[in-house]
Design a protein around this motif. Structure first.
Motif, short mmCIF file in Angstrom:
data_model
loop_
_atom_site.label_atom_id
_atom_site.label_comp_id
_atom_site.label_asym_id
_atom_site.label_seq_id
_atom_site.Cartn_x
_atom_site.Cartn_y
_atom_site.Cartn_z
N LYS A 97 0.94 -1.33 -0.09
CA LYS A 97 -0.03 0.01 -0.10
C LYS A 97 0.97 1.33 0.25
O LYS A 97 0.63 2.28 -1.06
N GLN A 101 1.22 4.20 -3.03
CA GLN A 101 0.81 5.50 -2.48
C GLN A 101 2.01 6.52 -2.97
O GLN A 101 1.82 7.62 -3.53
N LEU A 105 2.52 9.68 -5.59
CA LEU A 105 2.83 11.11 -5.17
C LEU A 105 4.17 11.55 -6.05
O LEU A 105 4.23 12.66 -6.30
N LEU B 63 -5.86 18.05 -10.00
CA LEU B 63 -4.52 17.27 -9.95
C LEU B 63 -5.06 16.06 -9.94
O LEU B 63 -5.92 15.70 -8.76
N VAL B 64 -4.36 14.87 -10.28
CA VAL B 64 -4.73 13.66 -10.12
C VAL B 64 -3.53 12.84 -9.40
O VAL B 64 -2.36 12.79 -10.07
N LEU B 65 -3.83 12.12 -8.42
CA LEU B 65 -3.05 11.15 -7.90
C LEU B 65 -3.42 9.89 -8.55
O LEU B 65 -4.52 9.50 -7.97
N SER B 66 -2.71 9.16 -9.04
CA SER B 66 -3.13 8.01 -9.71
C SER B 66 -2.60 6.57 -9.02
O SER B 66 -1.26 6.48 -9.04
N GLY B 75 -6.98 3.59 1.83
CA GLY B 75 -5.53 4.14 1.18
C GLY B 75 -5.65 5.04 0.31
O GLY B 75 -4.43 5.68 0.17
N ALA B 76 -6.84 5.29 -0.40
CA ALA B 76 -6.86 6.29 -1.38
C ALA B 76 -6.99 7.48 -0.54
O ALA B 76 -6.39 8.62 -0.97
N GLN B 78 -5.89 8.21 2.39
CA GLN B 78 -4.72 8.57 3.03
C GLN B 78 -3.48 9.11 2.07
O GLN B 78 -2.59 9.97 2.18
N THR B 79 -3.55 8.60 0.64
CA THR B 79 -2.70 9.41 -0.22
C THR B 79 -2.94 10.87 -0.48
O THR B 79 -1.87 11.44 -0.56
N LYS B 82 -1.49 12.44 2.67
CA LYS B 82 0.12 12.50 2.42
C LYS B 82 0.66 13.67 1.55
O LYS B 82 1.61 14.13 1.69
N PHE B 83 -0.34 13.70 0.35
CA PHE B 83 -0.04 14.65 -0.73
C PHE B 83 -0.15 16.08 0.24
O PHE B 83 1.00 17.14 -0.03
N ARG B 86 2.99 16.74 2.51
CA ARG B 86 4.21 16.94 1.80
C ARG B 86 4.27 18.39 1.32
O ARG B 86 5.19 19.02 1.00
#
Lengths: 116, 242
Positions: A97, A101, A105, B63-66, B75-76, B78-79, B82-83, B86
């Motif tokens: 996972k 991720q 990013l 903006l796309v996080l793929s 999980g999605a 949380q991505t 995280k983005f 950062r």
């Protein structure tokens, strides 16, 4: 008597399969050592099976029918091992996972850089 | 709050939109976010969709996080956190990609966050605004969750499964590291409470979904209830995190 022969054949085959898997690098070090240990123990046990030593060992544990001992220890080992596998699998899926991720990013960062 | 203060907050906000096969509704959601939350960064997290969700979102200006593999809602989302972490965003706002959450309601969440005493603000369907009606067969489960969460988190929560929420920096930092994988909404409230964060609800209007169906149907309802109840009683599950 036939049971003893069968046990001996199975354990020798297990040992053979383990060595082959190690040679083909299908097992990581830790699991290779574990299965080598298990298959050697199985060979040793099946050699011990017909002896009076095994019988007295069974009586020591209060087991009347010696082959039951093999079943009990086998089940115990399998339960522990499947639990270990579950833990290992959970760890892997968490890591997977995080990788997915991080990849997304990094990809987004690259997209932002290459955009005009 | 002055319009200038809200505009400043929006410029530091990352809107996280988890989307899985939402090609039919994602563009409208993104455009509505741009319209009602001008200046905010919109990050659509495409959870391994097999349709054109990512392209539709990009065309609409997101903006796309793929995600290269489907990770599930936890999980999605949380991505996205995280983005936001950062990129140094002060606030994050989570809005579902299926059109159920109305971006014109989002400023209620942000404003509540900016009052300063809340770290995580949850938009609740049940606090008086709007006239959303839950399907009859869900009411018992929702009541049960409400009671469990209210007990575990020490204060009353009315809409524990709501994915319409706003986070400040502290909450972003927590969820970027610890966030449940499946059905994360309910547990994350308790998780935040136990980490010492202040969690609160504000009333919002919600729409019935435009397309698609709830992910929680049939047998998975049973898994959902068991999973969440264990998570609430024993502790948040989901293995190691870093």
């Amino acid at each position: 008597m036939k049971g003893y022969v069968l046990a001996a054949v199975i354990s020798v085959v297990l040992l053979f399969v383990t060595i082959r898997a190690i040679r083909k690098k299908q097992l990581t070090e830790m699991l290779a050592i574990l299965w080598l240990g298990v298959s050697l123990a199985a060979v040793f046990l099946s050699a011990l099976l017909p002896s009076s030593a095994f019988l007295s060992l069974s009586h020591l544990f209060g087991v009347a029918y010696p082959p039951t001992m093999v079943l009990v220890f086998g089940l115990f080992f399998l339960t522990l091992f499947t639990f270990y596998l579950s833990v290992a699998m959970s760890r892997l899926s968490t890591r997977q996972k995080q990788l997915v991720q991080d990849l997304a990013l990094v990809q987004a960062m690259l997209d932002a850089q290459s955009a005009p | 709050m002055t319009p200038e203060q809200l505009a400043d907050a929006l410029s530091r906000t990352c809107v996280v939109v988890p989307a899985f096969n939402e090609g039919r509704s994602i563009a409208a959601v993104v455009r509505s976010v741009h319209e009602h939350l001008p200046g905010a960064t919109v990050a659509v997290v495409d959870d391994g969709s097999s349709d054109d969700t990512a392209d539709r979102a990009r065309e609409a200006g997101a903006l796309v996080l793929s995600l290269s593999q489907n990770l599930g809602i936890g999980g999605a989302v949380q991505t996205g956190y995280k983005f936001a972490l950062r990129r140094g965003h002060s606030y994050a706002l989570q809005i579902d990609g299926d059109g159920q959450h109305d971006p014109s309601e989002a400023h209620h969440l942000i404003e509540r966050l900016m009052d300063g005493d809340a770290d995580l603000v949850i938009g609740s369907r049940w606090l008086g605004r709007g006239n959303y009606v839950a399907p009859r067969n869900r009411r018992f489960g929702m009541k049960l969750l409400e009671a469990l969460v209210s007990w575990r988190a020490g204060s009353r929560f009315t809409d524990t499964t709501s994915g319409f929420r706003a986070l400040n920096r502290r909450a972003i930092e927590l969820f970027a590291v610890h966030y449940p994988s499946d059905y994360p909404e309910v547990e994350s409230i308790v998780l935040a409470h136990h980490a010492g964060l202040n969690v609160t609800e504000v009333p919002v209007k919600m729409n019935a979904r435009e397309h698609g169906t709830s992910s929680i149907t049939g047998l998975s309802t049973v898994y959902f209830m068991v999973r969440v109840t264990i998570g609430l009683l024993i502790g948040v599950m989901g293995g190691e995190n870093s």
